[in-house]
Design an enzyme around this catalytic site. Sequence first.
Site, PDB file in Angstrom:
ATOM      1  CB  CYS A 100      36.203  42.335  37.700  1.00  0.00           C
ATOM      2  SG  CYS A 100      36.366  42.489  35.914  1.00  0.00           S
ATOM      3  CB  CYS A 104      42.271  43.571  31.523  1.00  0.00           C
ATOM      4  SG  CYS A 104      42.134  44.222  33.180  1.00  0.00           S
ATOM      5  CB  THR A 191      34.018  40.935  32.038  1.00  0.00           C
ATOM      6  OG1 THR A 191      33.912  39.595  32.484  1.00  0.00           O
ATOM      7  CG2 THR A 191      34.533  41.801  33.157  1.00  0.00           C
ATOM      8  CD  GLU A 257      30.387  39.418  35.927  1.00  0.00           C
ATOM      9  OE1 GLU A 257      29.316  39.453  36.561  1.00  0.00           O
ATOM     10  OE2 GLU A 257      31.459  39.792  36.426  1.00  0.00           O
ATOM     11  CG  HIS A 292      41.807  37.969  30.122  1.00  0.00           C
ATOM     12  ND1 HIS A 292      41.876  39.346  30.177  1.00  0.00           N
ATOM     13  CD2 HIS A 292      40.788  37.632  30.960  1.00  0.00           C
ATOM     14  CE1 HIS A 292      40.942  39.817  31.000  1.00  0.00           C
ATOM     15  NE2 HIS A 292      40.280  38.797  31.487  1.00  0.00           N
ATOM     16  CE1 TYR A 296      41.243  37.043  34.324  1.00  0.00           C
ATOM     17  CE2 TYR A 296      40.919  34.871  35.248  1.00  0.00           C
ATOM     18  CZ  TYR A 296      40.445  35.932  34.522  1.00  0.00           C
ATOM     19  OH  TYR A 296      39.180  35.905  34.021  1.00  0.00           O
ATOM     20  CB  CYS A 299      43.130  41.873  37.931  1.00  0.00           C
ATOM     21  SG  CYS A 299      42.366  40.281  37.556  1.00  0.00           S
ATOM     22  CD  GLU A 447      36.054  37.618  35.986  1.00  0.00           C
ATOM     23  OE1 GLU A 447      34.971  38.096  35.617  1.00  0.00           O
ATOM     24  OE2 GLU A 447      36.970  38.293  36.460  1.00  0.00           O
TER      25      GLU A 447
HETATM   26 FE1  SF4 Z   1      38.510  41.863  35.286  1.00  0.00          FE
HETATM   27 FE2  SF4 Z   1      40.885  40.881  35.943  1.00  0.00          FE
HETATM   28 FE3  SF4 Z   1      39.847  40.328  33.534  1.00  0.00          FE
HETATM   29 FE4  SF4 Z   1      40.761  42.780  34.157  1.00  0.00          FE
HETATM   30  S1  SF4 Z   1      41.956  40.877  34.000  1.00  0.00           S
HETATM   31  S2  SF4 Z   1      38.850  42.300  33.099  1.00  0.00           S
HETATM   32  S3  SF4 Z   1      40.167  42.962  36.282  1.00  0.00           S
HETATM   33  S4  SF4 Z   1      39.053  39.688  35.530  1.00  0.00           S
END
Ligand code: SF4
Length: 482
Positions: A100, A104, A191, A257, A292, A296, A299, A447
């Site tokens: 991660c 984002c 995060t 985190e 968000h 995902y 990422c 996560e």
């Molecule tokens: Fe982390 Fe993925 Fe969330 Fe970006 S989108 S903060 S990489 S979990």
Amino acid sequence: MAVKKGDEYIASLKDLHLEANIMGEKVKDLPEHPLVAPSVRAVAATFDCAHDPEGRKLLRTQSSLSGEEINRFTHLHQSTEDLINKVLMQRYCGNATACCFQRCVGMDAANAVFSVTYECDQEHGTDYHQRFREYWTRVQSEDLVVDGAMTDPKGDRGKRPAELKDPDLYLRVVERRKDGVVVRGAKLHQTGMLNSHELIVMPTMAMRKGEEDWAICFALPTNTKGISYIYGRQSADTRKMEDPQFDVGNLRFGGQEVMTVFEDVFVPNERIFLDGEVDQSGKLVERFAAYHRQSYGGCKVGVGDVLIGATALIARMNGVENATHVRDKLVEMIHLNETLFSAGIACSALGHETPAGNWEIDMLLANVCKLNVTRFPYEIARLATDIAGGLLGTMPSAKELDDPVTGAHIRKYLAAAEGYDVVDRMRVLRFIENIVVGAGAVAYLIESVHGAGPPAAQRIMIGRQGDIEGKVKLAKRLIGIA
Ligand code: SF4
């Protein structure tokens, strides 16, 4: 300084002098701490990627607020192309870090707050939108990292905030002054918070009449007086403190985190973007979560690419790459990973403009994307474990390699297929272990279930957005029922 480099970011982070409690101790020089440093490097990668020849095409764009060139991680999306590029950028950064990269959340919070403040002003005659535009223009021009903070501790989840014995279990306004408000509470699972210059706090759920004190959205610098941080543990995290280091698996990067506590913290008016407008709170939660959930689809796919690559490599090192069942499992891993990516791209391609002028993803498909993310990485990790073999869970420490007796035994009995080095094989196994069960599994698996809301939240949204009545009408028409 619109597009910083990684080392400039790290210098600016050090200037904040953030402190946190890590494993029972107060730590001052956070970016240098061995548990924290990998996560700092992962965020720094989001700056360096904007300077490499491939990455700059994805990570640089033009600000809709200032016209300046900015890092896409601070962008307010202006088209479906922007939404697609966001997902591509996240896959790119996942490829670069296999963890991660934390940045984002602020981008997703900003896009949600931008449109909701506009609509709130239209309905309530407030002036939040202009405040937010001014605030975010500075974020873009200074290329800041912003953490989005949504999850309240909640306590007894069967009760509303005002019914709880301890009303602070939902972050709330405890005092209103002419020049701002005072807030108290906590935000969990934050995060990358300690790698951020700023934080944006949002309500955790749709608030109702009588819950005005909990309908609060604001931004603060992370080093504001009264905010404190307690570092979260990850499985096998202390391997980051070992030497030699390769037992950690991911040598350079990792996530982070923290629990963030607000002890009567003052927020000035110009940093408040919602205060008591309960009817706007649910919209803010849904929009942030949907952005968000789209994220995902980029990422996690980026991390999945690297895991698939490491799994194919260990199959070669084990001499089984041509076994039919191994090839089939690798194909299945790719299929699952690309299915996640497809939903991330689809919800972006079907995005639409908000009344405020930024672009939002298709909510239904963003929720489908995230619901798949709650499952497919687990299956990809299971297949990686299957192919890697039992040594993934039983391999001796890297330290043994220095011992003349045990090191010789390990080199002899953990031999790889011809042409491959025994220590390289161990390093690949540790890398896979990191993602499927080690520190990297926090981001790749846990996560994936709970980040941006647990599966039940996506099911609720899919139920709402899925237009079952429309589908009933389609069926009735073809069947001939009035
Ligand atoms: Fe982390 Fe993925 Fe969330 Fe970006 S989108 S903060 S990489 S979990």
